[in-house]
Design an enzyme around this catalytic site. Structure first.
Site, PDB file in Angstrom:
ATOM      1  N   ALA A 131       0.847  -1.205   0.000  1.00 14.76           N
ATOM      2  CA  ALA A 131       0.000   0.000   0.000  1.00 14.76           C
ATOM      3  C   ALA A 131       0.879   1.250   0.000  1.00 14.76           C
ATOM      4  CB  ALA A 131      -0.904   0.007   1.223  1.00 14.76           C
ATOM      5  N   THR A 172      11.445   0.547  -3.366  1.00 13.99           N
ATOM      6  CA  THR A 172      11.715   0.891  -4.771  1.00 13.99           C
ATOM      7  C   THR A 172      13.183   1.259  -4.994  1.00 13.99           C
ATOM      8  OG1 THR A 172      11.274   2.615  -6.421  1.00 13.99           O
ATOM      9  CG2 THR A 172      10.855   3.219  -4.156  1.00 13.99           C
ATOM     10  N   ASP A 173      13.637   1.076  -6.218  1.00 10.43           N
ATOM     11  CA  ASP A 173      15.013   1.495  -6.549  1.00 10.43           C
ATOM     12  C   ASP A 173      15.163   3.017  -6.508  1.00 10.43           C
ATOM     13  OD1 ASP A 173      13.585   2.149  -8.865  1.00 10.43           O
ATOM     14  OD2 ASP A 173      14.901   1.050 -10.242  1.00 10.43           O
ATOM     15  N   GLU A 174      14.014   3.732  -6.506  1.00 13.95           N
ATOM     16  CA  GLU A 174      14.100   5.200  -6.507  1.00 13.95           C
ATOM     17  C   GLU A 174      14.726   5.752  -5.229  1.00 13.95           C
ATOM     18  OE1 GLU A 174      10.888   7.502  -8.000  1.00 13.95           O
ATOM     19  OE2 GLU A 174      10.413   6.044  -9.539  1.00 13.95           O
ATOM     20  N   LYS A 193       9.336   6.968   0.442  1.00 12.08           N
ATOM     21  CA  LYS A 193       9.648   5.533   0.436  1.00 12.08           C
ATOM     22  C   LYS A 193      10.956   5.275   1.195  1.00 12.08           C
ATOM     23  CE  LYS A 193       7.729   2.580  -1.477  1.00 12.08           C
ATOM     24  NZ  LYS A 193       6.622   1.699  -0.998  1.00 12.08           N
ATOM     25  N   PRO A 217       2.677  11.821 -24.799  1.00 16.15           N
ATOM     26  CA  PRO A 217       3.479  12.889 -24.177  1.00 16.15           C
ATOM     27  C   PRO A 217       4.777  12.382 -23.550  1.00 16.15           C
ATOM     28  CG  PRO A 217       1.682  12.251 -22.714  1.00 16.15           C
ATOM     29  CD  PRO A 217       1.562  11.387 -23.930  1.00 16.15           C
ATOM     30  N   GLY A 268      12.929  17.662 -11.413  1.00 18.02           N
ATOM     31  CA  GLY A 268      13.846  16.763 -10.694  1.00 18.02           C
ATOM     32  C   GLY A 268      13.949  15.384 -11.327  1.00 18.02           C
ATOM     33  N   HIS A 269      13.638  15.289 -12.612  1.00 18.72           N
ATOM     34  CA  HIS A 269      13.525  13.998 -13.311  1.00 18.72           C
ATOM     35  C   HIS A 269      14.797  13.139 -13.200  1.00 18.72           C
ATOM     36  CE1 HIS A 269      11.735  12.128 -17.247  1.00 18.72           C
ATOM     37  NE2 HIS A 269      11.896  11.234 -16.284  1.00 18.72           N
TER      38      HIS A 269
END
Ligand code: NAD
Ligand code: DAU
Length: 339
Positions: free
Chosen positions: A82, A125-127, A157, A208, A278-279
């Site tokens: 979740a 997550t890998d982020e 996260k 896009p 911030g991509h």
């Protein structure tokens, strides 16, 4: 074995429940889900009558509801999927990300401490590792790569991960954490790159692409992620973090062109739009630890997985058309109109 799966009405959680119910026919699986915009009961319709399955609508931040469920079910294992999961939404409105992703995790772990579990598994997550430069293809995220987040989503996260590790060290809670790369497959909510491009292409709408489209993600078929979590909760070492990813790096623009090709749509639909703030440039997982310790390897090649995924969206138009014709329209207009 009784397992509470939180967020099981979402993309990966639902695929995990299907995998577990099919593989372990004597397990009881309880899905706890708030049914936010991203949760969808129709995803679970084929298992609603399965006697080993129960669905409970609740918020993981609602301590009373969570404790009540633990009292009723006495779970052996909790797998926490979740979360608020979309980076773009976190940039617009960070608060709910902090609430659900951090405080919700705390509430679940408090319940685990109070009632006792064999395992609390945090789906991360890998982020949390930030990003890698495009000109260093030799670099990968390992479990010891420093946490270095970019977006409110990844910061929430990472905060949750730190809290999970703190509950292990301070209270001895038997935890594991997995950090996976980008998933794709059935039931992926159409706000995310692959399903968004499939849905738009099928409707002959612009595709896009943010910035130059050169950003790289490391794609994993969702079933392979579910199998990795299954292995970790059964055989993983308590207190450990496992990276999950299949060495399948692709740039966004190559993915979008591939989707056009598979669907027979013209690349002229591709529209370059203002970049995400911030991509992150590149994600790439080193999965050596989970391979060496637990024998996990991805089974689905991207070339097969993307075909299966596109086929699923072609055969399940009602599932995603219902979503994109509802509240999602407002979200889409807000995020993409004149971008
Ligand atoms: P999703 O957005 O498709 O689903 C999230 C689910 O959580 C939904 O069913 C939603 O209703 C539920 N939920 C949200 N807030 C809740 C709350 N407060 N209480 C109870 N339920 C709540 O997400 P997903 O893509 O399936 O991701 C699942 C998990 O995996 C997340 O923790 C995400 O961070 C992580 N993850 C996702 C990916 C990916 O590529 N999608 C990769 C790595 C890790
Ligand atoms: O790496 C794991 C993460 O992958 C998970 O933790 C997240 O929950 C999940 O949403 C995903 O995050 P990304 O930001 O990588 O996924 P998303 O599908 O939003 O975007 C993938 C890439 O495509 C990213 O570089 C942004 C770009 N993009 C996305 C959308 C929605 C576009 O170019 N156009 C778009 O319309």
């Amino acid at each position: 074995m009784t397992i509470i799966v939180t967020g099981g009405a979402g993309f990966i959680g639902s695929n995990f429940i299907f995998h577990m119910l099919e593989k372990y026919q004597d397990y009881r699986i309880i899905c706890l889900d708030k049914l936010t915009y991203a949760g969808n009961l129709s995803t679970l319709k084929n298992i609603m009558n399965n006697r080993n399955f129960r669905f409970v609508k609740a918020d993981i931040c609602d301590r009373e509801a969570v404790y009540k469920l633990f009292e009723e079910e006495h779970p052996d294992v909790v797998v926490n999927f979740a979360a608020e999961s979309h980076v773009d939404r976190s940039i617009e409105n960070p608060e709910v990300f902090l609430k659900t992703n951090i405080l919700g995790t705390q509430t679940l772990m408090d319940a685990c401490r109070k009632y006792g579990v064999v395992r609390y598994h945090q789906v991360s997550t890998d982020e949390v590792y930030g990003d890698l430069p495009l000109d260093r293809p030799d670099l990968f995220f390992t479990e010891t790569t420093p946490i270095h987040t970019s977006s409110p989503y990844s910061a929430s996260k990472a905060s949750a991960d730190l809290l999970v590790l703190a509950y292990y060290r301070t209270y001895g809670l038997p935890i594991t954490i997995s950090r996976c790369s980008n998933n794709y497959g059935p039931y992926h909510f159409p706000e995310k790159l692959i399903p968004l491009m499939i849905a738009n292409a099928l409707n002959d709408k612009p595709l896009p692409v943010y910035g130059t489209g050169e950003n790289i993600r490391d794609w994993l078929y969702v079933e392979d992620h579910c199998k990795a979590i299954d292995l970790i909760i059964h055989k993983g070492t308590v207190g450990e973090v496992y990276n999950i990813g299949g060495h399948n790096e692709m740039s966004n623009i190559d993915i979008v062109k591939l989707i056009c090709k598979e669907l027979g749509k013209p690349e002229s639909l591709i529209t370059y739009v203002t970049d995400r703030k911030g991509h992150d440039m590149r994600y790439a997982i080193d999965p050596t630890k989970i391979h060496n310790e637990l024998g996990w390897l991805p089974e689905t090649k991207f070339s097969e997985g993307i075909k299966k995924t596109i086929q699923w969206y072609l055969e399940n138009t009602e599932w995603w058309e219902t979503i994109i014709s509802g509240e999602y329209k407002n979200y889409y207009d807000k995020m993409y109109h004149n971008r």
